[in-house]
Motif scaffolding. Structure first.
Motif, short mmCIF file in Angstrom:
data_model
loop_
_atom_site.label_atom_id
_atom_site.label_comp_id
_atom_site.label_asym_id
_atom_site.label_seq_id
_atom_site.Cartn_x
_atom_site.Cartn_y
_atom_site.Cartn_z
N GLY A 66 0.61 -1.34 -0.11
CA GLY A 66 -0.01 0.20 0.00
C GLY A 66 0.91 1.14 -0.08
N ARG A 67 1.98 1.16 0.34
CA ARG A 67 2.86 2.29 0.26
C ARG A 67 4.10 2.15 -1.00
NH1 ARG A 67 6.36 3.00 4.42
NH2 ARG A 67 6.39 0.71 4.97
N PHE A 68 4.34 1.03 -1.31
CA PHE A 68 5.63 0.85 -2.14
C PHE A 68 4.80 0.41 -3.43
CE2 PHE A 68 9.52 0.25 0.78
CZ PHE A 68 9.15 1.59 1.56
N THR A 69 5.49 0.83 -4.46
CA THR A 69 5.20 0.13 -6.00
C THR A 69 6.47 0.00 -6.64
OG1 THR A 69 3.19 1.57 -5.89
CG2 THR A 69 3.82 0.79 -7.98
N ILE A 70 6.35 -1.53 -7.08
CA ILE A 70 7.53 -1.84 -7.72
C ILE A 70 7.04 -1.83 -9.54
CG2 ILE A 70 6.91 -4.38 -7.60
CD1 ILE A 70 9.70 -5.02 -7.84
N SER A 71 8.00 -1.42 -10.49
CA SER A 71 7.73 -1.27 -11.81
C SER A 71 8.82 -1.80 -12.75
CB SER A 71 6.95 -0.19 -12.26
OG SER A 71 7.64 0.85 -11.73
N ARG A 72 8.75 -2.01 -13.88
CA ARG A 72 9.83 -1.96 -14.80
C ARG A 72 9.21 -1.59 -16.08
NH1 ARG A 72 11.12 -8.34 -14.67
NH2 ARG A 72 12.71 -7.67 -16.04
N ASP A 73 10.80 -1.00 -16.86
CA ASP A 73 10.66 -0.64 -18.21
C ASP A 73 11.62 -1.50 -18.97
OD1 ASP A 73 10.83 0.44 -20.73
OD2 ASP A 73 10.39 2.53 -19.96
N ASN A 74 11.00 -2.58 -19.33
CA ASN A 74 11.85 -3.41 -20.26
C ASN A 74 12.54 -2.80 -21.52
OD1 ASN A 74 11.50 -5.60 -18.52
ND2 ASN A 74 9.91 -6.64 -19.88
N ALA A 75 11.93 -1.60 -21.90
CA ALA A 75 12.58 -0.92 -23.19
C ALA A 75 13.92 -0.19 -22.83
CB ALA A 75 11.74 -0.08 -24.00
N LYS A 76 13.98 0.09 -21.45
CA LYS A 76 15.09 0.98 -20.89
C LYS A 76 15.68 -0.08 -19.82
CE LYS A 76 12.57 5.47 -20.90
NZ LYS A 76 11.75 6.44 -19.97
#
Length: 123
Positions: A66-76
């Motif tokens: 609820g406080r942290f968010t993980i994400s990724r940009d595979n193109a970068k």
């Protein structure tokens, strides 16, 4: 193969926000499940968040949900951790890690590691 380097760690006041980044060296980044881990002084390394190869599935430790968010940009070739509503207990060295197969959010399941970036939260 893949090399990982974290950035974005700094000192911040409680309640503030911070965004960590993890840059991977190769195009093979998209083959890896990625995770964020942290280790506070005097404590064992613990899993914070994990993300599937395409980014569709995520997992969080109860302490950050609820406080942290993980994400990724595979193109970068880049992994991110957005941290909001930071608490003093979030203070730790934060590491990004990678593995080529299914894994639980535990350090022993991950193969490749960055050197870490320090996050300090105070108030």
């Amino acid at each position: 193969q893949v090399q990982l380097v974290e950035s974005g760690g700094t000192s911040v006041q409680a309640g503030g926000s911070l965004r960590l980044s993890c840059a991977a060296s190769g195009y093979t980044f998209s083959r890896f499940r990625m995770g964020w881990f942290r280790q506070a002084r005097g404590k064992e390394r613990e899993g914070v968040a994990g993300i599937s190869t395409g980014g569709a599935s995520t997992y969080y430790a109860d302490s950050v949900k609820g406080r942290f968010t993980i994400s990724r940009d595979n193109a970068k070739n880049t992994l991110y951790l957005q941290m909001n509503s930071l608490k003093p207990e979030d203070t730790a060295m934060y590491y990004c890690a990678a593995v080529q197969q299914a894994a639980l959010l535990r350090p022993s399941d991950y193969t490749y590691w960055g050197p870490g970036t320090q996050v300090t939260v105070s108030s």
